[in-house]
Scaffold this motif. Structure first.
Motif, mmCIF file in Angstrom:
data_model
loop_
_atom_site.group_PDB
_atom_site.id
_atom_site.type_symbol
_atom_site.label_atom_id
_atom_site.label_comp_id
_atom_site.label_asym_id
_atom_site.label_seq_id
_atom_site.Cartn_x
_atom_site.Cartn_y
_atom_site.Cartn_z
ATOM 1 N N LYS A 1 7.360 -11.697 -10.857
ATOM 2 C CA LYS A 1 5.956 -11.732 -11.254
ATOM 3 C C LYS A 1 4.991 -11.180 -10.210
ATOM 4 O O LYS A 1 3.823 -10.934 -10.512
ATOM 5 N N ASP A 2 5.460 -10.996 -8.975
ATOM 6 C CA ASP A 2 4.515 -10.620 -7.917
ATOM 7 C C ASP A 2 5.162 -9.652 -6.925
ATOM 8 O O ASP A 2 5.480 -10.020 -5.800
ATOM 9 N N ILE A 3 5.361 -8.402 -7.344
ATOM 10 C CA ILE A 3 5.864 -7.374 -6.430
ATOM 11 C C ILE A 3 4.664 -6.694 -5.765
ATOM 12 O O ILE A 3 3.769 -6.186 -6.445
ATOM 13 N N ARG A 4 4.649 -6.687 -4.463
ATOM 14 C CA ARG A 4 3.564 -6.085 -3.700
ATOM 15 C C ARG A 4 4.092 -4.858 -2.968
ATOM 16 O O ARG A 4 5.064 -4.953 -2.212
ATOM 17 N N ILE A 5 3.469 -3.728 -3.190
ATOM 18 C CA ILE A 5 3.952 -2.449 -2.661
ATOM 19 C C ILE A 5 3.115 -2.026 -1.458
ATOM 20 O O ILE A 5 1.887 -2.019 -1.523
ATOM 21 N N PHE A 6 3.801 -1.685 -0.374
ATOM 22 C CA PHE A 6 3.135 -1.267 0.850
ATOM 23 C C PHE A 6 3.624 0.125 1.245
ATOM 24 O O PHE A 6 4.806 0.433 1.116
ATOM 25 N N THR A 7 2.715 0.947 1.717
ATOM 26 C CA THR A 7 3.014 2.334 2.057
ATOM 27 C C THR A 7 2.584 2.648 3.479
ATOM 28 O O THR A 7 1.799 1.893 4.073
ATOM 29 N N PRO A 8 3.050 3.762 4.048
ATOM 30 C CA PRO A 8 2.608 4.152 5.389
ATOM 31 C C PRO A 8 1.105 4.387 5.420
ATOM 32 O O PRO A 8 0.499 4.787 4.419
ATOM 33 N N ASP A 9 0.515 4.148 6.579
ATOM 34 C CA ASP A 9 -0.902 4.427 6.767
ATOM 35 C C ASP A 9 -1.147 5.934 6.650
ATOM 36 O O ASP A 9 -0.455 6.737 7.277
ATOM 37 N N VAL A 10 -2.117 6.309 5.833
ATOM 38 C CA VAL A 10 -2.365 7.725 5.547
ATOM 39 C C VAL A 10 -2.733 8.498 6.817
ATOM 40 O O VAL A 10 -2.224 9.598 7.064
ATOM 41 N N GLU A 11 -3.605 7.941 7.634
ATOM 42 C CA GLU A 11 -4.028 8.639 8.856
ATOM 43 C C GLU A 11 -2.880 8.741 9.851
ATOM 44 O O GLU A 11 -2.718 9.776 10.523
ATOM 45 N N ASP B 1 3.427 12.885 11.093
ATOM 46 C CA ASP B 1 4.408 13.583 10.263
ATOM 47 C C ASP B 1 3.732 14.370 9.139
ATOM 48 O O ASP B 1 4.010 14.153 7.954
ATOM 49 N N PRO B 2 2.879 15.309 9.493
ATOM 50 C CA PRO B 2 2.133 16.043 8.457
ATOM 51 C C PRO B 2 3.018 16.878 7.543
ATOM 52 O O PRO B 2 2.655 17.147 6.399
ATOM 53 N N GLU B 3 4.199 17.301 8.021
ATOM 54 C CA GLU B 3 5.105 18.140 7.228
ATOM 55 C C GLU B 3 6.245 17.330 6.604
ATOM 56 O O GLU B 3 7.139 17.904 5.976
ATOM 57 N N ASN B 4 6.232 16.006 6.791
ATOM 58 C CA ASN B 4 7.295 15.138 6.267
ATOM 59 C C ASN B 4 8.683 15.544 6.755
ATOM 60 O O ASN B 4 9.671 15.455 6.021
ATOM 61 N N MET B 5 8.758 15.950 8.013
ATOM 62 C CA MET B 5 10.037 16.371 8.573
ATOM 63 C C MET B 5 10.406 15.596 9.843
ATOM 64 O O MET B 5 11.367 15.944 10.521
ATOM 65 N N LEU B 6 9.665 14.545 10.172
ATOM 66 C CA LEU B 6 9.937 13.801 11.394
ATOM 67 C C LEU B 6 11.330 13.176 11.365
ATOM 68 O O LEU B 6 11.966 13.014 12.411
ATOM 69 N N TRP B 7 11.832 12.861 10.172
ATOM 70 C CA TRP B 7 13.160 12.269 10.057
ATOM 71 C C TRP B 7 14.238 13.144 10.690
ATOM 72 O O TRP B 7 15.266 12.644 11.158
ATOM 73 N N ALA B 8 14.012 14.455 10.737
ATOM 74 C CA ALA B 8 15.015 15.392 11.249
ATOM 75 C C ALA B 8 15.035 15.447 12.772
ATOM 76 O O ALA B 8 16.026 15.895 13.357
ATOM 77 N N THR B 9 13.961 15.001 13.415
ATOM 78 C CA THR B 9 13.873 15.113 14.868
ATOM 79 C C THR B 9 13.772 13.773 15.584
ATOM 80 O O THR B 9 14.182 13.659 16.750
ATOM 81 N N THR C 1 14.307 9.918 14.179
ATOM 82 C CA THR C 1 14.454 8.934 13.101
ATOM 83 C C THR C 1 13.762 7.613 13.439
ATOM 84 O O THR C 1 13.207 6.960 12.546
ATOM 85 N N ASN C 2 13.777 7.219 14.711
ATOM 86 C CA ASN C 2 13.147 5.957 15.073
ATOM 87 C C ASN C 2 11.638 6.006 14.866
ATOM 88 O O ASN C 2 11.039 5.051 14.357
ATOM 89 N N ALA C 3 11.032 7.115 15.243
ATOM 90 C CA ALA C 3 9.589 7.255 15.038
ATOM 91 C C ALA C 3 9.251 7.304 13.559
ATOM 92 O O ALA C 3 8.244 6.732 13.114
ATOM 93 N N CYS C 4 10.096 7.971 12.789
ATOM 94 C CA CYS C 4 9.873 8.061 11.344
ATOM 95 C C CYS C 4 9.948 6.677 10.711
ATOM 96 O O CYS C 4 9.060 6.280 9.942
ATOM 97 N N CYS C 5 10.998 5.932 11.037
ATOM 98 C CA CYS C 5 11.122 4.573 10.507
ATOM 99 C C CYS C 5 9.983 3.683 11.003
ATOM 100 O O CYS C 5 9.535 2.782 10.289
ATOM 101 N N GLY C 6 9.515 3.971 12.202
ATOM 102 C CA GLY C 6 8.465 3.142 12.787
ATOM 103 C C GLY C 6 7.192 3.121 11.960
ATOM 104 O O GLY C 6 6.648 2.049 11.676
ATOM 105 N N PHE C 7 6.704 4.288 11.556
ATOM 106 C CA PHE C 7 5.449 4.282 10.813
ATOM 107 C C PHE C 7 5.662 4.173 9.309
ATOM 108 O O PHE C 7 4.739 3.790 8.579
ATOM 109 N N ARG C 8 6.867 4.484 8.836
ATOM 110 C CA ARG C 8 7.121 4.393 7.387
ATOM 111 C C ARG C 8 7.613 3.015 6.951
ATOM 112 O O ARG C 8 7.431 2.629 5.792
#
Length: 238
Positions: A96-106, A112-120, A122-129
């Protein structure tokens, strides 16, 4: 009521140890019934990835209290099948209560403006995502549930049932469950599988960092394959 705001870290650790000693040998439903009857300042939430084994904990929680908030991190890199599975389980289990959270836009635009940080990095990518959004999601809650299990190995092999996690209590109700227990629960409760599981995905996270597993491999072998990384960071003390 146990007042988190007036409780020291030592008191929190002691409470976690007391709960763990009382619940360590209990079955998951018994653990959940006991924990959901506890009084935590700010209440308790369940965190779910809606991955291959997630339906088990979600179903158990819903049988006891379908109003327990379920926190879901939409990293922006998830499989479409995972998002569809989330919606399917919401309806079939009665969450009854699923709450969805996303990365901060700014933060995403900066890191990660190009959405490719995962390739270089992974820890930083997981950190903000994942790590940062979870921190925001858990703000105010006194305790949280998650679906980790000892049989997954690595850092999860010695999981306690209950542990202190920063300013709150963390509960691992399925710690004692093994692969057969999970499979049996799916069958006995007629739970739907994640759409990618029949295709060879035994553990599912973000699309770029998830691969199929082979027969005989550990359940999480397909996560961050070849990097030496085994955890996204949300279960690593800060």
């Amino acid at each position: 009521m146990f007042d988190l705001a007036e409780t020291s870290s030592a008191d929190l650790v002691e409470r976690a140890r007391d709960l763990d000693a009382r619940l360590t040998d209990k079955q998951p439903l018994q653990v959940l019934e006991a924990i959901l009857a506890e009084r935590f300042e700010g209440g308790i939430a369940s965190v779910s990835s809606f991955g291959t084994e997630s339906a088990v904990l979600l179903h158990m929680v819903a049988q006891i209290d379908p109003d327990v908030p379920v926190l879901f991190l939409d990293t922006g890199m998830l499989f479409e099948e995972t998002l569809a599975y989330r919606d399917q389980l919401r309806e079939e289990i009665g969450l009854k209560d699923i709450r969805i959270f996303t990365p901060d836009v700014e933060e995403q635009a900066r890191l990660d403006p190009e959405n490719m940080l995962w390739a270089t990095d992974t820890n930083a990518c997981c950190g903000f995502r994942k790590v940062a959004p979870l921190g925001r999601a858990l703000n105010g809650f006194g305790a949280w549930l998650n679906g980790r299990k000892r049989y997954h190995g690595d850092s999860r092999a010695a999981l306690p049932m209950v542990e202190a996690d920063g300013p709150r209590i963390k509960v691992n109700p399925l710690a004692n469950f093994n692969a057969q227990d999970i499979q049996s629960y799916f069958v006995s409760h007629h739970l739907p599988l994640h759409p990618l599981q029949p295709l060879g995905f035994s553990s599912i996270g973000c699309m770029p960092c998830t691969s199929r597993t082979k027969d005989g491999e550990a359940p999480r072998a397909g996560r961050w394959r070849g990097t030496g990384k085994t955890e996204c960071g949300i279960h690593i003390p800060g």
